[in-house]
Design a protein around this motif. Sequence first.
Motif, PDB file in Angstrom:
ATOM      1  N   LEU A 573       0.857  -1.175   0.000  1.00  0.00           N
ATOM      2  CA  LEU A 573       0.000   0.000   0.000  1.00  0.00           C
ATOM      3  C   LEU A 573       0.903   1.238   0.000  1.00  0.00           C
ATOM      4  O   LEU A 573       1.897   1.289   0.722  1.00  0.00           O
ATOM      5  CB  LEU A 573      -0.904   0.031   1.239  1.00  0.00           C
ATOM      6  CG  LEU A 573      -2.226  -0.730   1.196  1.00  0.00           C
ATOM      7  CD1 LEU A 573      -3.012  -0.457   2.485  1.00  0.00           C
ATOM      8  CD2 LEU A 573      -3.081  -0.365  -0.009  1.00  0.00           C
ATOM      9  N   LYS A 574       0.527   2.229  -0.784  1.00  0.00           N
ATOM     10  CA  LYS A 574       1.358   3.422  -0.915  1.00  0.00           C
ATOM     11  C   LYS A 574       1.534   4.117   0.443  1.00  0.00           C
ATOM     12  O   LYS A 574       2.630   4.598   0.780  1.00  0.00           O
ATOM     13  CB  LYS A 574       0.717   4.389  -1.922  1.00  0.00           C
ATOM     14  CG  LYS A 574       1.509   5.683  -2.182  1.00  0.00           C
ATOM     15  CD  LYS A 574       2.817   5.419  -2.910  1.00  0.00           C
ATOM     16  CE  LYS A 574       3.450   6.691  -3.464  1.00  0.00           C
ATOM     17  NZ  LYS A 574       3.700   7.729  -2.524  1.00  0.00           N
ATOM     18  N   GLU A 575       0.478   4.177   1.235  1.00  0.00           N
ATOM     19  CA  GLU A 575       0.583   4.875   2.525  1.00  0.00           C
ATOM     20  C   GLU A 575       1.523   4.121   3.458  1.00  0.00           C
ATOM     21  O   GLU A 575       2.266   4.729   4.243  1.00  0.00           O
ATOM     22  CB  GLU A 575      -0.792   5.051   3.162  1.00  0.00           C
ATOM     23  CG  GLU A 575      -1.521   3.742   3.441  1.00  0.00           C
ATOM     24  CD  GLU A 575      -2.964   3.978   3.873  1.00  0.00           C
ATOM     25  OE1 GLU A 575      -3.247   3.665   5.038  1.00  0.00           O
ATOM     26  OE2 GLU A 575      -3.759   4.455   3.037  1.00  0.00           O
ATOM     27  N   ASN A 576       1.542   2.775   3.378  1.00  0.00           N
ATOM     28  CA  ASN A 576       2.458   1.982   4.209  1.00  0.00           C
ATOM     29  C   ASN A 576       3.906   2.158   3.739  1.00  0.00           C
ATOM     30  O   ASN A 576       4.832   2.239   4.547  1.00  0.00           O
ATOM     31  CB  ASN A 576       2.077   0.502   4.171  1.00  0.00           C
ATOM     32  CG  ASN A 576       0.717   0.259   4.811  1.00  0.00           C
ATOM     33  OD1 ASN A 576       0.192   1.127   5.553  1.00  0.00           O
ATOM     34  ND2 ASN A 576       0.120  -0.886   4.529  1.00  0.00           N
ATOM     35  N   TYR A 577       4.079   2.203   2.418  1.00  0.00           N
ATOM     36  CA  TYR A 577       5.416   2.435   1.852  1.00  0.00           C
ATOM     37  C   TYR A 577       5.948   3.800   2.317  1.00  0.00           C
ATOM     38  O   TYR A 577       7.082   3.910   2.764  1.00  0.00           O
ATOM     39  CB  TYR A 577       5.350   2.362   0.332  1.00  0.00           C
ATOM     40  CG  TYR A 577       6.585   2.890  -0.376  1.00  0.00           C
ATOM     41  CD1 TYR A 577       7.713   2.104  -0.510  1.00  0.00           C
ATOM     42  CD2 TYR A 577       6.605   4.190  -0.894  1.00  0.00           C
ATOM     43  CE1 TYR A 577       8.859   2.596  -1.139  1.00  0.00           C
ATOM     44  CE2 TYR A 577       7.739   4.694  -1.518  1.00  0.00           C
ATOM     45  CZ  TYR A 577       8.867   3.892  -1.642  1.00  0.00           C
ATOM     46  OH  TYR A 577       9.974   4.376  -2.261  1.00  0.00           O
ATOM     47  N   ASP A 578       5.121   4.833   2.203  1.00  0.00           N
ATOM     48  CA  ASP A 578       5.542   6.175   2.617  1.00  0.00           C
ATOM     49  C   ASP A 578       5.923   6.190   4.103  1.00  0.00           C
ATOM     50  O   ASP A 578       6.904   6.833   4.503  1.00  0.00           O
ATOM     51  CB  ASP A 578       4.426   7.186   2.356  1.00  0.00           C
ATOM     52  CG  ASP A 578       4.216   7.447   0.868  1.00  0.00           C
ATOM     53  OD1 ASP A 578       5.137   7.159   0.067  1.00  0.00           O
ATOM     54  OD2 ASP A 578       3.127   7.945   0.492  1.00  0.00           O
ATOM     55  N   SER A 579       5.129   5.472   4.899  1.00  0.00           N
ATOM     56  CA  SER A 579       5.406   5.416   6.339  1.00  0.00           C
ATOM     57  C   SER A 579       6.743   4.724   6.612  1.00  0.00           C
ATOM     58  O   SER A 579       7.546   5.181   7.431  1.00  0.00           O
ATOM     59  CB  SER A 579       4.273   4.665   7.049  1.00  0.00           C
ATOM     60  OG  SER A 579       4.535   4.552   8.417  1.00  0.00           O
ATOM     61  N   ALA A 580       6.999   3.622   5.877  1.00  0.00           N
ATOM     62  CA  ALA A 580       8.270   2.894   6.035  1.00  0.00           C
ATOM     63  C   ALA A 580       9.453   3.776   5.653  1.00  0.00           C
ATOM     64  O   ALA A 580      10.479   3.792   6.353  1.00  0.00           O
ATOM     65  CB  ALA A 580       8.245   1.626   5.187  1.00  0.00           C
ATOM     66  N   VAL A 581       9.312   4.518   4.569  1.00  0.00           N
ATOM     67  CA  VAL A 581      10.397   5.401   4.114  1.00  0.00           C
ATOM     68  C   VAL A 581      10.698   6.449   5.176  1.00  0.00           C
ATOM     69  O   VAL A 581      11.865   6.720   5.500  1.00  0.00           O
ATOM     70  CB  VAL A 581      10.033   6.071   2.764  1.00  0.00           C
ATOM     71  CG1 VAL A 581      11.054   7.169   2.406  1.00  0.00           C
ATOM     72  CG2 VAL A 581       9.959   5.025   1.654  1.00  0.00           C
ATOM     73  N   ASN A 582       9.657   7.043   5.724  1.00  0.00           N
ATOM     74  CA  ASN A 582       9.853   8.072   6.757  1.00  0.00           C
ATOM     75  C   ASN A 582      10.527   7.503   8.002  1.00  0.00           C
ATOM     76  O   ASN A 582      11.410   8.143   8.598  1.00  0.00           O
ATOM     77  CB  ASN A 582       8.517   8.721   7.122  1.00  0.00           C
ATOM     78  CG  ASN A 582       8.005   9.625   6.017  1.00  0.00           C
ATOM     79  OD1 ASN A 582       8.787  10.192   5.250  1.00  0.00           O
ATOM     80  ND2 ASN A 582       6.681   9.764   5.920  1.00  0.00           N
ATOM     81  N   MET A 583      10.134   6.293   8.381  1.00  0.00           N
ATOM     82  CA  MET A 583      10.735   5.664   9.569  1.00  0.00           C
ATOM     83  C   MET A 583      12.226   5.388   9.339  1.00  0.00           C
ATOM     84  O   MET A 583      13.055   5.625  10.222  1.00  0.00           O
ATOM     85  CB  MET A 583       9.999   4.357   9.896  1.00  0.00           C
ATOM     86  CG  MET A 583       8.580   4.578  10.439  1.00  0.00           C
ATOM     87  SD  MET A 583       7.598   3.044  10.494  1.00  0.00           S
ATOM     88  CE  MET A 583       8.451   2.143  11.785  1.00  0.00           C
ATOM     89  N   ILE A 584      12.544   4.894   8.151  1.00  0.00           N
ATOM     90  CA  ILE A 584      13.947   4.597   7.830  1.00  0.00           C
ATOM     91  C   ILE A 584      14.770   5.889   7.793  1.00  0.00           C
ATOM     92  O   ILE A 584      15.889   5.947   8.319  1.00  0.00           O
ATOM     93  CB  ILE A 584      14.033   3.835   6.489  1.00  0.00           C
ATOM     94  CG1 ILE A 584      13.486   2.408   6.674  1.00  0.00           C
ATOM     95  CG2 ILE A 584      15.471   3.803   5.954  1.00  0.00           C
ATOM     96  CD1 ILE A 584      13.261   1.635   5.380  1.00  0.00           C
ATOM     97  N   LYS A 585      14.238   6.937   7.198  1.00  0.00           N
ATOM     98  CA  LYS A 585      14.939   8.226   7.135  1.00  0.00           C
ATOM     99  C   LYS A 585      15.230   8.761   8.533  1.00  0.00           C
ATOM    100  O   LYS A 585      16.349   9.210   8.838  1.00  0.00           O
ATOM    101  CB  LYS A 585      14.104   9.252   6.363  1.00  0.00           C
ATOM    102  CG  LYS A 585      14.147   9.113   4.859  1.00  0.00           C
ATOM    103  CD  LYS A 585      13.286  10.223   4.235  1.00  0.00           C
ATOM    104  CE  LYS A 585      13.363  10.218   2.719  1.00  0.00           C
ATOM    105  NZ  LYS A 585      12.528  11.306   2.159  1.00  0.00           N
ATOM    106  N   GLU A 586      14.198   8.720   9.390  1.00  0.00           N
ATOM    107  CA  GLU A 586      14.357   9.239  10.748  1.00  0.00           C
ATOM    108  C   GLU A 586      15.426   8.447  11.509  1.00  0.00           C
ATOM    109  O   GLU A 586      16.218   9.021  12.275  1.00  0.00           O
ATOM    110  CB  GLU A 586      13.028   9.174  11.496  1.00  0.00           C
ATOM    111  CG  GLU A 586      12.021  10.223  11.003  1.00  0.00           C
ATOM    112  CD  GLU A 586      10.635  10.028  11.632  1.00  0.00           C
ATOM    113  OE1 GLU A 586      10.501   9.140  12.503  1.00  0.00           O
ATOM    114  OE2 GLU A 586       9.697  10.744  11.234  1.00  0.00           O
ATOM    115  N   PHE A 587      15.429   7.099  11.308  1.00  0.00           N
ATOM    116  CA  PHE A 587      16.431   6.250  11.983  1.00  0.00           C
ATOM    117  C   PHE A 587      17.833   6.647  11.544  1.00  0.00           C
ATOM    118  O   PHE A 587      18.745   6.781  12.381  1.00  0.00           O
ATOM    119  CB  PHE A 587      16.170   4.777  11.630  1.00  0.00           C
ATOM    120  CG  PHE A 587      17.045   3.819  12.378  1.00  0.00           C
ATOM    121  CD1 PHE A 587      16.604   3.222  13.556  1.00  0.00           C
ATOM    122  CD2 PHE A 587      18.336   3.494  11.922  1.00  0.00           C
ATOM    123  CE1 PHE A 587      17.409   2.338  14.265  1.00  0.00           C
ATOM    124  CE2 PHE A 587      19.153   2.625  12.623  1.00  0.00           C
ATOM    125  CZ  PHE A 587      18.683   2.048  13.794  1.00  0.00           C
TER     126      PHE A 587
END
Length: 634
Positions: A573-587
Amino acid sequence: MKNKKNIIVGTAGHIDHGKTTLIRALTGRNTDRLKEEQNRGISIELGFTHFDLTDELRVGIIDVPGHEKFIKNMLSGVCGMDMIVLVVAADEGIMAQTKEHLDILNLIGIKNGIIALTKCDLVDRDWIELVKLDIADEMEGTFLENAKIIEVSSTENTGIDELKEEIKRIVDALPDKDLSSNPRLYVDRSFSITGFGTVVTGTLISGTFNLDDEILIYPSNKITKIRNLQVHDSNIPTAYAGQRVAINLANVKKEDVPKGSVLVPNNTFTESSIIDVKLKTVNLPFEITNRTRFHLYLGSSEVLCRAILLEDEVLESNKEYIVQLRLEEPIISKRNDKFILRLFSPLYTIGGGYIIDSNATKKKRFNEYDIKNIKRLDGCDFKEYIYNYINRFSDKFYLEKNYYNFLSDSNKNISKLIDELIEENKIISFGINSDRLILSDKFVEKLIEQISEFIGDFHKKYPKRIGISKETIKSKFFDSLGGKIKNEFMNYLISDRFFVSDEYISLLDFKVSLDDADFKNIEIIKNKFNSDKFSIMNFEDFNLNMSVEHFRELILYLISNKGVIKLDSGYMLKENYDSAVNMIKEFIVKKGAISVSDARDLLGSNRKSTMELLEFLDKEKITLRRENERILVK
């Protein structure tokens, strides 16, 4: 010499009627330069000289051989002549070669001339008057119908001044030469001079040549430079259309540039083995049938060809025809170039005319569409001619500069007329200057129809998809285009004609066709994605009562509506992908880097999905792999 008229006067007439003697009386020079010519008392090759008509005007003269065996040599001198002195001996009158020369000159389009009645000292007045009446009858219907007949005796030098006065009168009325179009010179002599190298001569029929100009020798396709230029035995920096020119060429052998070669600037002509022509016949010995073999004479060149009779079963005497000539060797030529046709055997002049299309395509006989198009080209002005060429080749997606060679005119003039066609909305352009893509309005209109039909068929086949991708349209219809022009052209095509959603195109009246079952299955798919938010899933992961093809259509519908994103082996799902990207960036911002195990623990996903997601982020240039970790791309 730029502001003065550059004029070539030619002679014509039967052997031994006094052409060379007349020129000697006019100029004080003998144009028979070969020992054999002087021994036999006949002209074999072309002779060249000049004389000063006035203090301001020096005229070039070409003396042509009169014997029927040397018609081929006579023909190579005709191109570039501005006017003719037709020589008829008073003691013999009109003879066979007088008539053939007259036919050739008439066919080649010479417009101005004088008739010199030579050897008048050998006959009495009554005979002269009879011969003049016979000449008047023979000239009827030709370009010499109203020409002045001047009685001359070259040996007694009578009539010479009157002849010069008549030449001057005609010269004063001649239009200026075209200096703006591409230069072209047909070689009629080629020889070597010790210490200088290869020298060629010919009449410059258009444009200008300058010292150090780079030029192409055709058909040998050698590139050379002009080392030295001479006109009337004088060194000059520039040669102009209408002048007899001797050119010293750099770094080529005389074998590279034999008689019949053409000198032109590189990339100004396109060779062709097929030309469409307007042919006018003379008195024929018999009817000429389709595919008859001929000698084609163009400039100083000679090529064998076959004539395809597009409208008729046979050629008859004294008629005009649209004919296609298929050549046994390619040539370079341009619209309105004049030519002569002679039978392959026996060598008999059957007609001549001018080129309509110098880069023709094969045509079928009696095809009304093809014949109509040739006649349209024949009757149009140069701007319309350009439009027809662009319309013909629009499907090749040529840039403007590609047409310069086809049209063989000055780039500046062609570009100016293309600008006018753009203003008239007959040509659509993309890009700038000579690198702009130019297409005809008719082609673009037809292309839009084809694209609409293609998209319509796509909608019927895939009613659940929002539309077809732009990239599919580009690769299907104009894949040869590149860069900015490709995108500019795409934007023009879809503007106001189609519905565009990001990278997808649909017809304006199209609506996605989903039924209740589809909407239920979409909810099931979304719920399944959300049950394991950061895992990459495929058809096998869903428990759906449908085929793989049906599932794929629903997924593509979701992708086109930005509900789902495709990765290498599956979907999220696009919203889940976007959420994963943001989490990885923040980490990464906090820790400086992230490993596969860090990402797996962070997302609570399986190792396979995590690795694929990180590799996808590398491709998207969001992250950069450094050994076993990822950092953010700056």
